[in-house]
Design an enzyme around this catalytic site. Structure first.
Site, PDB file in Angstrom:
ATOM      1  N   ASP A 110       0.776  -1.237   0.000  1.00  0.00           N
ATOM      2  CA  ASP A 110       0.000   0.000   0.000  1.00  0.00           C
ATOM      3  C   ASP A 110       0.810   1.290   0.000  1.00  0.00           C
ATOM      4  O   ASP A 110       0.242   2.380  -0.053  1.00  0.00           O
ATOM      5  CB  ASP A 110      -0.969   0.008   1.202  1.00  0.00           C
ATOM      6  CG  ASP A 110      -0.256  -0.214   2.541  1.00  0.00           C
ATOM      7  OD1 ASP A 110       0.936   0.125   2.679  1.00  0.00           O
ATOM      8  OD2 ASP A 110      -0.921  -0.752   3.459  1.00  0.00           O
ATOM      9  N   HIS A 125       6.374  -7.814  -1.256  1.00  0.00           N
ATOM     10  CA  HIS A 125       5.329  -8.249  -2.195  1.00  0.00           C
ATOM     11  C   HIS A 125       4.998  -7.177  -3.221  1.00  0.00           C
ATOM     12  O   HIS A 125       3.908  -7.173  -3.794  1.00  0.00           O
ATOM     13  CB  HIS A 125       4.064  -8.656  -1.431  1.00  0.00           C
ATOM     14  CG  HIS A 125       4.236  -9.925  -0.646  1.00  0.00           C
ATOM     15  ND1 HIS A 125       3.433 -10.286   0.400  1.00  0.00           N
ATOM     16  CD2 HIS A 125       5.144 -10.928  -0.773  1.00  0.00           C
ATOM     17  CE1 HIS A 125       3.841 -11.453   0.900  1.00  0.00           C
ATOM     18  NE2 HIS A 125       4.878 -11.856   0.205  1.00  0.00           N
ATOM     19  N   CYS A 160       8.128  -2.662 -21.508  1.00  0.00           N
ATOM     20  CA  CYS A 160       9.326  -2.124 -20.851  1.00  0.00           C
ATOM     21  C   CYS A 160      10.147  -1.282 -21.838  1.00  0.00           C
ATOM     22  O   CYS A 160      10.375  -1.705 -22.969  1.00  0.00           O
ATOM     23  CB  CYS A 160      10.173  -3.292 -20.337  1.00  0.00           C
ATOM     24  SG  CYS A 160      11.715  -2.809 -19.545  1.00  0.00           S
TER      25      CYS A 160
END
Ligand code: NAD
Length: 270
Positions: A110, A125, A160
């Site tokens: 977050d 993560h 990318c």
């Protein structure tokens, strides 16, 4: 509980290299639900757990469909972007500012530790506010891609700029490997610490849950002090991986620990 807070503060104040491991419980007081707590996303909606496990396969099978779904579905993830750090995040940022806490390894996606001002944060993560190349792991700010426009012009997925690999969210999906750079740095932080704070995690998601266990292994006679701050006991408590649990909310306990560290420093004339 006040005794344990004083004990933790003393151990932090004397530490050489303290690190914090954090999980979803850190952010529930910012209005971001955890997964497995009483109001957790999966506790309330077990189907969301099944969908979460499928995300990575969806991306691998059809990156365009993954991107269209990601940008059009109404999910709890969207609320994260407007969430604000709570006193627990701010307390950890201040402990780093005081040169006591050296880094945070977080399972949270977050970005709230960074919003609170923490500088050395390893997003184990991934981070909801970044994109990552599936081939070379380069991260990008989504602003560089005008994703809404790409959606409208049917030009998804993004690619990318370095290797032309397809981009996904930086968030590590279930069954996806932890990016090697983050995995390596996290292990180094754990190997080098003498005090570990573990805040708001049920410690059941692997390989993250290995990190406290690695810290527990004594190296060359050196013992790492492992302190849990959590609303409830966890497997780390039950298995004796943590030395003790300060049971309660991170948004209440961490500011108290910070205050007690400051008092100790003042008393010692530092
Ligand atoms: P979890 O949901 O499995 O466990 C959260 C733990 O924190 C529980 O033990 C709960 O009792 C405790 N808790 C809840 N609120 C608390 C509070 N205010 N103070 C202290 N403890 C509190 O979370 P996890 O262990 O982090 O594993 C979940 C996985 O889901 C992680 O991999 C993470 O990436 C992801 N996740 C992230 C977020 C986020 O970024 N904020 C939110 C949900 C899930």
């Amino acid at each position: 509980m006040e005794d344990l807070i004083a004990k933790a503060a003393g151990q932090l104040a004397r530490s050489r290299y303290a690190v914090a491991l954090t999980g979803a419980g850190m952010s529930t007081e910012s209005g971001v639900p955890d997964f497995r707590g009483p109001n957790g996303v999966w506790t309330r909606n077990p189907d969301a757990e099944r969908q979460a496990y499928e995300s990575y396969y969806r991306f691998q099978r059809d990156p365009k469909a993954y991107w269209i779904e990601r940008m059009t579905a109404v999910t709890w993830l969207k609320d994260m972007e407007s969430a604000r750090p709570n006193p627990g995040h701010h307390a950890l940022a201040e402990l780093e500012e005081m040169s006591i806490l050296k880094s945070i390894v977080t399972q949270n996606i977050d970005n709230l530790h960074q919003k609170a001002g923490s500088k050395k944060v390893l997003d184990y993560h991934g981070n909801i506010s970044l994109l990552r190349c599936y081939s070379c792991d380069t991260r990008y700010d989504p602003q560089q891609y005008e994703l809404e426009r790409m959606l409208a012009e049917d030009r998804l997925p993004p690619y990318c700029q370095k290797c032309n690999g397809v981009l996904k969210s930086d968030v590590v999906h279930f069954n996806e490997a932890i990016p090697p750079d983050v995995a390596k740095h996290s292990q180094e932080e754990v190997a080098g610490c003498d005090v570990m704070l573990i805040c708001g995690t049920s410690a059941v998601v692997y390989p993250f849950a290995m990190l406290p266990r690695m810290a527990k292994q004594e190296r060359a006679g050196r013992k790492t002090v492992i302190i849990e701050i959590n609303a409830e006991a966890t497997p780390l408590t039950a298995e004796g991986v943590s030395d003790y649990l300060i049971q309660g909310k991170t948004g209440t306990i961490l500011p108290k620990v910070l205050e007690a560290v400051k008092q100790k420093r003042k008393a010692e004339g530092q």
